[in-house]
Design an enzyme around this catalytic site. Structure first.
Site, PDB file in Angstrom:
ATOM      1  N   ASP A  44       0.640  -1.355   0.169  1.00 46.18           N
ATOM      2  CA  ASP A  44      -0.063  -0.259  -0.072  1.00 46.18           C
ATOM      3  C   ASP A  44       1.174   1.637  -0.100  1.00 46.18           C
ATOM      4  OD1 ASP A  44      -1.773   1.527   0.226  1.00 46.18           O
ATOM      5  OD2 ASP A  44      -2.850   0.629   1.823  1.00 46.18           O
ATOM      6  N   CYS A  84      -6.930   3.956  -2.049  1.00 48.40           N
ATOM      7  CA  CYS A  84      -6.273   2.705  -1.558  1.00 48.40           C
ATOM      8  C   CYS A  84      -7.977   1.850  -2.408  1.00 48.40           C
ATOM      9  CB  CYS A  84      -6.756   3.006  -0.094  1.00 48.40           C
ATOM     10  SG  CYS A  84      -5.171   3.142   0.858  1.00 48.40           S
ATOM     11  N   HIS A 134     -10.285  -3.637   3.004  1.00 48.85           N
ATOM     12  CA  HIS A 134     -10.722  -1.617   2.430  1.00 48.85           C
ATOM     13  C   HIS A 134     -11.614  -1.978   1.429  1.00 48.85           C
ATOM     14  CE1 HIS A 134      -9.265   2.489   2.972  1.00 48.85           C
ATOM     15  NE2 HIS A 134     -10.346   2.158   3.125  1.00 48.85           N
TER      16      HIS A 134
END
Length: 490
Positions: A44, A84, A134
């Site tokens: 990430d 994200c 997420h």
């Protein structure tokens, strides 16, 4: 012994979820083999400019650098939306953000979508997910970020059965997750290391059966200073170089951020080494596809900015390696751009699986197996709704653009905004958009962008229109803007 294994390290793609997948012609091979395993490892916020194999002489990434010598190296891997959750939605579905609807963090990805795990599961694969998810999000009216500490219901796991997942956390040294039964468990120490150990265990238990495993790390996403001390001790800020587009007044801050950011990168590189060693010891390395990439980058004070969502290369370009000796050979380079929605169909092509009609990305597997360039002139970049750290009041704006092998072109709601020749100006310090001598080039790139928008049914409307269409609420004060916000820093 298994014949093929597919390993991928990355960040995620998007889908059409209203209809049953339409089957297209399957790839065939002269020598049919066992189905490839897929191990997808996602970092990430690891930008393309922060790996040794793409020219960074400061960051210590020996395992990735060695891997690059055996891999197809993508020099222009472009995230469709540099943040994200939208990236993840586009990865797992092969669709663009305005199709699957996750163009804003913490909004719910459609339960009924056709996804990577559902596709491989239908093909007989075991499926597993470890780490950051997420994609569950919160419903309209719920407290922003409220879902980040809650378990993901079984029906919202998009086809993954083995489950050690936290919706979101950036506390990498005091990290918990929820298992298949939604029981809270804790990762020991630096969570990326424990998650990697769990992935190794999963691989060893499933090495004789086809499986899909996603390993999703939180670092090197900020907070930057939380890597294990041994890795932080490897970097002295004053010894690090900064990109020339970092303003003088921010260079000391950039060096301090870089020292801690690189510490995370080196820690993850160590984990990659452990994972590769385990795959070798499991007896499946010779025919393993290994892909390394990330969701998006981080500005790290380039142009005086931190983090993502921006249209500049530090934000939109990510590292991407694919190692698959059986079909791709080793040590090749690809310079044509590849976009987030292209990852899933390309993986399906390499796996000899049919590609559902819901997928919008392109399958480049045949080009890769032939050793050719992709034949893809441009990758789409977008920000339908600015939010959080780049909300309207912080200078955020809606934009659409294209990144080609050589150029970046971006429009905002007022019209052409940015034009860079990235070969002559790799740090994007000279905006050519208003220079008459580049009008023909600008018109050509604008035409490419229009083709992309037409193909994805994107009318490029103001942010509020998309929020209304998907029945979303802005988080806190994300919607507040100056009436002349588009002209700010224009």
């Amino acid at each position: 012994m298994r014949t093929f294994t597919l390993f991928i390290l990355s960040g995620l793609l998007g889908l059409n979820f209203s209809c049953k997948p339409k089957v297209t012609e399957q790839h065939t091979s002269e020598n049919p083999s066992s189905p490839p395993n897929i191990v997808f490892v996602l970092a990430d916020q690891w930008r393309a400019q922060s790996v040794g194999f793409l020219g960074n002489k400061d960051v210590i990434t020996p395992n990735l650098d060695s891997l690059a010598k055996e891999s197809t190296v993508f020099h222009n891997a472009v995230t469709v939306m540099a943040v994200c959750a939208p990236w993840r939605g586009s990865f797992i579905s092969g669709q663009y953000p305005l199709t699957h609807g996750v163009f804003y963090n913490d909004k719910p990805f459609p339960t009924e979508a056709t996804t990577i795990a559902k596709i491989y599961k239908e093909a007989g694969y075991e499926t597993g997910y470890i780490g950051k998810w997420h994609l569950n999000g919160h419903e309209r009216g719920e407290e922003p970020f409220s879902a980040r500490n809650q378990p993901v219901p079984k029906e919202r796991r998009q086809g993954f059965d083995y489950w050690k997942v936290r919706e979101v956390t950036h506390n990498y040294n005091n990290s918990y997750y929820f298992d298949e039964e939604n029981q809270k468990q804790f990762w020991e120490g630096y969570d990326a290391f424990s998650q990697t150990d769990s992935a190794i265990s999963y691989i060893n238990k499933n090495k004789d059966n086809p499986f899909l495993l996603v390993l999703s790390w939180g670092p090197p996403h900020d907070p930057y200073h939380t890597a294990p001390q041994a890795y932080r001790d490897m970097y002295e800020p004053s010894a690090l170089s900064v990109r020339p587009n970092v303003p003088t007044e921010f260079q000391d801050s950039a060096r301090n951020v870089l020292a801690n950011y690189y510490a995370h990168c080196t820690a993850l590189d160590h984990a990659i080494g452990d994972l590769l060693k385990a795959i070798d010891q499991a007896g499946i390395a010779d025919n393993t596809i290994f892909v390394f990439t990330s969701e998006h980058g981080d500005m790290i004070m380039s142009k005086g900015m931190l983090k993502k969502q921006r249209p500049w290369d530090e934000s939109i370009k990510v590292p991407l390696l694919i190692r698959y000796p059986e079909k791709l050979g080793k040590g090749t380079n690809v310079y044509d751009p590849i976009n987030t929605p292209d990852l899933l169909p390309t993986l399906l092509g390499l796996s000899d699986l049919a590609i559902p009609g819901s997928i919008e990305g392109k399958d480049f597997s045949s080009k890769l197996m032939a050793g050719d360039e992709l034949g893809n002139e441009a990758a789409l970049i977008m920000l339908p709704v600015p939010f959080h750290e780049w909300k309207f009041l912080n200078g955020g704006r809606e934009y659409r653009g294209v990144r080609t092998k050589k150029y970046t072109y971006v429009r905002d709601l007022l019209g052409p905004w940015l034009l860079y020749d990235n070969e002559k100006d790799p740090y994007q310090m000279h905006n050519l958009v208003d220079m008459p001598q580049f009008s023909q080039l600008k018109n050509h790139l604008d035409g490419l962008l229009n083709e992309k928008l037409k193909a994805t049914n994107d009318e490029f409307l103001p942010a509020d229109e998309y929020m209304k269409k998907w029945n979303y609420l802005y988080d806190r004060n994300d919607s507040i803007r100056d009436e002349n916000y588009l002209q700010i820093n224009r």
